[in-house]
Scaffold this motif. Structure first.
Motif, PDB file in Angstrom:
ATOM      1  N   MET A 170      -6.153  -8.192  -0.899  1.00  0.00           N
ATOM      2  CA  MET A 170      -7.377  -7.666  -0.296  1.00  0.00           C
ATOM      3  C   MET A 170      -8.535  -8.637  -0.509  1.00  0.00           C
ATOM      4  O   MET A 170      -9.396  -8.793   0.348  1.00  0.00           O
ATOM      5  CB  MET A 170      -7.704  -6.280  -0.864  1.00  0.00           C
ATOM      6  N   LEU A 197     -17.372  -2.602   5.265  1.00  0.00           N
ATOM      7  CA  LEU A 197     -17.092  -3.418   4.078  1.00  0.00           C
ATOM      8  C   LEU A 197     -16.724  -4.845   4.490  1.00  0.00           C
ATOM      9  O   LEU A 197     -17.250  -5.821   3.947  1.00  0.00           O
ATOM     10  CB  LEU A 197     -15.934  -2.773   3.316  1.00  0.00           C
ATOM     11  N   THR A 205      -7.893   0.266 -13.176  1.00  0.00           N
ATOM     12  CA  THR A 205      -6.748   0.895 -12.497  1.00  0.00           C
ATOM     13  C   THR A 205      -5.491   0.455 -13.235  1.00  0.00           C
ATOM     14  O   THR A 205      -5.221  -0.745 -13.342  1.00  0.00           O
ATOM     15  CB  THR A 205      -6.698   0.466 -11.014  1.00  0.00           C
ATOM     16  N   GLU A 219     -17.136  -5.336  -9.021  1.00  0.00           N
ATOM     17  CA  GLU A 219     -17.608  -5.742  -7.692  1.00  0.00           C
ATOM     18  C   GLU A 219     -19.101  -5.489  -7.643  1.00  0.00           C
ATOM     19  O   GLU A 219     -19.560  -4.388  -7.958  1.00  0.00           O
ATOM     20  CB  GLU A 219     -16.954  -4.897  -6.599  1.00  0.00           C
ATOM     21  N   HIS A 268      -1.768  -6.353  -4.611  1.00  0.00           N
ATOM     22  CA  HIS A 268      -2.567  -5.681  -3.576  1.00  0.00           C
ATOM     23  C   HIS A 268      -4.024  -6.137  -3.667  1.00  0.00           C
ATOM     24  O   HIS A 268      -4.645  -6.467  -2.657  1.00  0.00           O
ATOM     25  CB  HIS A 268      -2.483  -4.164  -3.748  1.00  0.00           C
ATOM     26  N   PHE A 284      -7.602   7.947  -2.363  1.00  0.00           N
ATOM     27  CA  PHE A 284      -6.253   7.575  -1.905  1.00  0.00           C
ATOM     28  C   PHE A 284      -5.235   7.963  -2.987  1.00  0.00           C
ATOM     29  O   PHE A 284      -4.155   8.460  -2.688  1.00  0.00           O
ATOM     30  CB  PHE A 284      -6.140   6.068  -1.655  1.00  0.00           C
ATOM     31  N   LEU A 285      -5.614   7.712  -4.215  1.00  0.00           N
ATOM     32  CA  LEU A 285      -4.706   8.033  -5.318  1.00  0.00           C
ATOM     33  C   LEU A 285      -4.538   9.541  -5.455  1.00  0.00           C
ATOM     34  O   LEU A 285      -3.458  10.031  -5.745  1.00  0.00           O
ATOM     35  CB  LEU A 285      -5.247   7.464  -6.629  1.00  0.00           C
ATOM     36  N   ILE A 307       0.839  -1.202   0.000  1.00  0.00           N
ATOM     37  CA  ILE A 307       0.000   0.000   0.000  1.00  0.00           C
ATOM     38  C   ILE A 307       0.875   1.254   0.000  1.00  0.00           C
ATOM     39  O   ILE A 307       0.608   2.217  -0.732  1.00  0.00           O
ATOM     40  CB  ILE A 307      -0.969  -0.035   1.210  1.00  0.00           C
ATOM     41  N   HIS A 353     -16.445   2.606  -1.368  1.00  0.00           N
ATOM     42  CA  HIS A 353     -15.062   2.131  -1.262  1.00  0.00           C
ATOM     43  C   HIS A 353     -14.277   2.449  -2.527  1.00  0.00           C
ATOM     44  O   HIS A 353     -13.120   2.884  -2.458  1.00  0.00           O
ATOM     45  CB  HIS A 353     -15.023   0.619  -0.989  1.00  0.00           C
ATOM     46  N   HIS A 408      -7.537  -2.006   8.170  1.00  0.00           N
ATOM     47  CA  HIS A 408      -7.975  -0.612   8.206  1.00  0.00           C
ATOM     48  C   HIS A 408      -9.315  -0.449   8.934  1.00  0.00           C
ATOM     49  O   HIS A 408     -10.160   0.366   8.544  1.00  0.00           O
ATOM     50  CB  HIS A 408      -8.095  -0.102   6.759  1.00  0.00           C
ATOM     51  N   THR A 433     -14.188  -0.918 -12.063  1.00  0.00           N
ATOM     52  CA  THR A 433     -13.049  -0.008 -11.942  1.00  0.00           C
ATOM     53  C   THR A 433     -11.943  -0.455 -12.883  1.00  0.00           C
ATOM     54  O   THR A 433     -11.752  -1.645 -13.125  1.00  0.00           O
ATOM     55  CB  THR A 433     -12.485   0.005 -10.498  1.00  0.00           C
ATOM     56  N   ARG A 446      -6.943   5.803 -12.863  1.00  0.00           N
ATOM     57  CA  ARG A 446      -8.077   4.997 -12.424  1.00  0.00           C
ATOM     58  C   ARG A 446      -9.386   5.593 -12.931  1.00  0.00           C
ATOM     59  O   ARG A 446      -9.566   6.815 -12.921  1.00  0.00           O
ATOM     60  CB  ARG A 446      -8.065   4.968 -10.899  1.00  0.00           C
TER      61      ARG A 446
END
Ligand code: HEM
Length: 165
Positions: free
Chosen positions: A86, A106, A68, A128, A82, A149-150, A43, A142, A97, A66, A55
């Motif tokens: 996950m 989640l 990415t 998803e 990653h 985050f990016l 991460i 999410h 987290h 998505t 993304r």
């Protein structure tokens, strides 16, 4: 084969099914004593190199799609690993987290999330979905959090993200 709707690797020829019914499906297991550390390292690498990751998120009626990707050939496997890690966490009930309410929720609904991830040349597509409308909103929130985050890096990771109504 992988449990329908859950797995990383997509087309059968890639042989990378992932899921409860596919423990020998060709992906390496993430063993060892410190998966948490390994996951956090990955991460951190993603966050540090976030300017090299693009993304796109598309909301679907029952979830998200998505895309990415990165041009950095060393970063791509880290990104894919990653997501694999996950997924393992979702499947095996090993949350991460948990300080963040969105992530806590989640993981509480992990069994209601269906995952399909397919490698692309530069990264991966993730679809998803859920049959539970509440979980659909969680999945969508999410996906937006990952995008943030990016965009914002570690500052965003330190932030708590609300559970959608
Ligand atoms: C630059 C940083 C990051 C990138 C590029 C990234 C990328 C991704 C991608 C592509 C997915 C698949 C689902 C989706 O596309 O929405 C994913 C899932 C996930 N990520 Fe990350 N991530 C990052 C940071 C983080 C951080 C900081 C955490 C938590 C500490 C995290 C935890 C998770 C979890 C728990 C999942 C699985 C849950 C789900 O897919 O619903 N990620 N990540």
């Amino acid at each position: 084969m992988a449990e329908p709707g859950r797995g990383l690797g997509g087309p059968p020829q890639n042989g990378k099914g992932r899921g409860n019914g596919n423990k020998g499906g060709g992906l390496r297991r993430r063993g060892g004593n410190g998966p948490h550390d390994i996951d956090h390292q990955a991460i951190q690498t993603l966050l540090q190199n976030r300017d090299q990751i693009q993304r796109k998120v598309e909301n679907l009626p029952d979830g998200v799609r998505t895309l990415t990707e990165t041009d950095n050939k060393e970063l791509r496997p880290i990104l894919i690993a990653h997501v694999e890690a996950m997924y393992d966490r979702l499947e095996e009930g090993r949350p991460i987290h948990m300080r963040d309410p969105l992530f806590r929720s989640l993981f509480a609904h992990a069994k209601e999330i269906k995952l399909i991830a397919k490698p692309t040349k530069k990264g991966l597509v993730v679809i998803e979905t859920s049959e539970n409308p509440k979980v659909v909103k969680l999945i969508q929130a999410h996906a937006q959090a990952v995008t943030l985050f990016l965009k914002n890096g570690p500052a965003e990771v330190r932030r708590n993200h609300p559970v959608p109504d």
